[in-house]
Design a protein around this motif. Structure first.
Motif, PDB file in Angstrom:
ATOM      1  N   THR A   1       0.801  -1.232   0.000  1.00  0.00           N
ATOM      2  CA  THR A   1       0.000   0.000   0.000  1.00  0.00           C
ATOM      3  C   THR A   1       0.831   1.277   0.000  1.00  0.00           C
ATOM      4  O   THR A   1       0.332   2.338  -0.354  1.00  0.00           O
ATOM      5  CB  THR A   1      -0.903   0.054   1.245  1.00  0.00           C
ATOM      6  OG1 THR A   1      -0.071   0.081   2.413  1.00  0.00           O
ATOM      7  CG2 THR A   1      -1.843  -1.134   1.299  1.00  0.00           C
TER       8      THR A   1
ATOM      9  N   ARG B   1      -5.345   1.028   6.878  1.00  0.00           N
ATOM     10  CA  ARG B   1      -5.404   0.189   5.676  1.00  0.00           C
ATOM     11  C   ARG B   1      -6.770  -0.483   5.547  1.00  0.00           C
ATOM     12  O   ARG B   1      -7.394  -0.436   4.488  1.00  0.00           O
ATOM     13  CB  ARG B   1      -4.301  -0.864   5.699  1.00  0.00           C
ATOM     14  CG  ARG B   1      -4.322  -1.774   4.467  1.00  0.00           C
ATOM     15  CD  ARG B   1      -3.365  -2.915   4.570  1.00  0.00           C
ATOM     16  NE  ARG B   1      -3.764  -3.754   5.705  1.00  0.00           N
ATOM     17  CZ  ARG B   1      -3.044  -4.746   6.188  1.00  0.00           C
ATOM     18  NH1 ARG B   1      -1.872  -5.010   5.670  1.00  0.00           N
ATOM     19  NH2 ARG B   1      -3.462  -5.461   7.200  1.00  0.00           N
TER      20      ARG B   1
ATOM     21  N   THR C   1      -8.729   1.733   2.640  1.00  0.00           N
ATOM     22  CA  THR C   1      -8.576   1.102   1.327  1.00  0.00           C
ATOM     23  C   THR C   1      -9.752   0.204   0.978  1.00  0.00           C
ATOM     24  O   THR C   1      -9.755  -0.403  -0.083  1.00  0.00           O
ATOM     25  CB  THR C   1      -7.241   0.321   1.227  1.00  0.00           C
ATOM     26  OG1 THR C   1      -7.263  -0.757   2.160  1.00  0.00           O
ATOM     27  CG2 THR C   1      -6.058   1.226   1.474  1.00  0.00           C
TER      28      THR C   1
ATOM     29  N   HIS D   1     -11.071   3.149  -1.443  1.00  0.00           N
ATOM     30  CA  HIS D   1     -10.187   3.786  -2.421  1.00  0.00           C
ATOM     31  C   HIS D   1      -8.750   3.318  -2.219  1.00  0.00           C
ATOM     32  O   HIS D   1      -8.419   2.705  -1.216  1.00  0.00           O
ATOM     33  CB  HIS D   1     -10.276   5.317  -2.359  1.00  0.00           C
ATOM     34  CG  HIS D   1      -9.977   5.907  -1.013  1.00  0.00           C
ATOM     35  ND1 HIS D   1      -8.719   5.929  -0.456  1.00  0.00           N
ATOM     36  CD2 HIS D   1     -10.790   6.512  -0.118  1.00  0.00           C
ATOM     37  CE1 HIS D   1      -8.769   6.519   0.709  1.00  0.00           C
ATOM     38  NE2 HIS D   1     -10.019   6.878   0.954  1.00  0.00           N
ATOM     39  N   SER D   2      -7.934   3.651  -3.174  1.00  0.00           N
ATOM     40  CA  SER D   2      -6.526   3.281  -3.150  1.00  0.00           C
ATOM     41  C   SER D   2      -5.798   3.970  -1.994  1.00  0.00           C
ATOM     42  O   SER D   2      -6.126   5.104  -1.633  1.00  0.00           O
ATOM     43  CB  SER D   2      -5.890   3.705  -4.473  1.00  0.00           C
ATOM     44  OG  SER D   2      -4.490   3.714  -4.389  1.00  0.00           O
ATOM     45  N   ALA D   3      -4.806   3.290  -1.458  1.00  0.00           N
ATOM     46  CA  ALA D   3      -3.984   3.886  -0.396  1.00  0.00           C
ATOM     47  C   ALA D   3      -3.223   5.100  -0.913  1.00  0.00           C
ATOM     48  O   ALA D   3      -2.834   5.966  -0.122  1.00  0.00           O
ATOM     49  CB  ALA D   3      -3.009   2.856   0.168  1.00  0.00           C
TER      50      ALA D   3
END
Length: 129
Positions: free
Chosen positions: A35, A47, A51, A54-56
């Motif tokens: 990540t 995390r 996540t 959405h993306s880290a």
């Protein structure tokens, strides 16, 4: 100062320079290879909660004060369907984000003075009055 005192002072100075400085040379925390999140207290909570939607990279590329991160959480809850956190979970997330993704003082140049800015080619509210 006698030659012996000069030699003793120089030797003491040299010896002190070779000692490790406590608290000065701290290693940077390791980042999670998957990540990119800093692997420190609270990172797994961030995390697993952040996540999920959405993306880290939306976390790692941003920064802000604790209040800014709290504002973003509230915005996501009000507009994006983010669930309400338990108080302890939210505190862990905010503590982590404020510590490892806090304001970055040296990453942006200062704003240009207005005198150096080009004229705005678009109409403004002042122009419509």
């Amino acid at each position: 100062m006698t030659p012996l005192q000069t030699l003793a002072t120089a030797s003491l100075g040299l010896a002190l320079m070779t000692l490790p400085l406590a608290g000065m040379a701290q290693e940077a925390p390791e980042s999670d290879p998957e990540t990119g999140l800093v692997m420190a207290e609270g990172w797994e909570t961030v995390r697993s909660n952040c996540t999920a939607c959405h993306s880290a990279s939306l976390v790692t590329q941003n920064s802000g004060t604790r209040n800014h991160w709290e504002y973003l959480i509230r915005w996501m809850q009000e507009t994006q369907g983010l669930w309400e956190f338990q108080e302890e979970t939210e505190a862990t997330i905010l503590d982590y984000l404020a510590e490892y993704y806090g304001p970055k003082e040296d990453t942006r140049r200062p704003a240009l003075p207005r005198t150096l800015m080009p004229d705005n080619p678009y109409p403004t509210v002042a122009d419509s009055g």
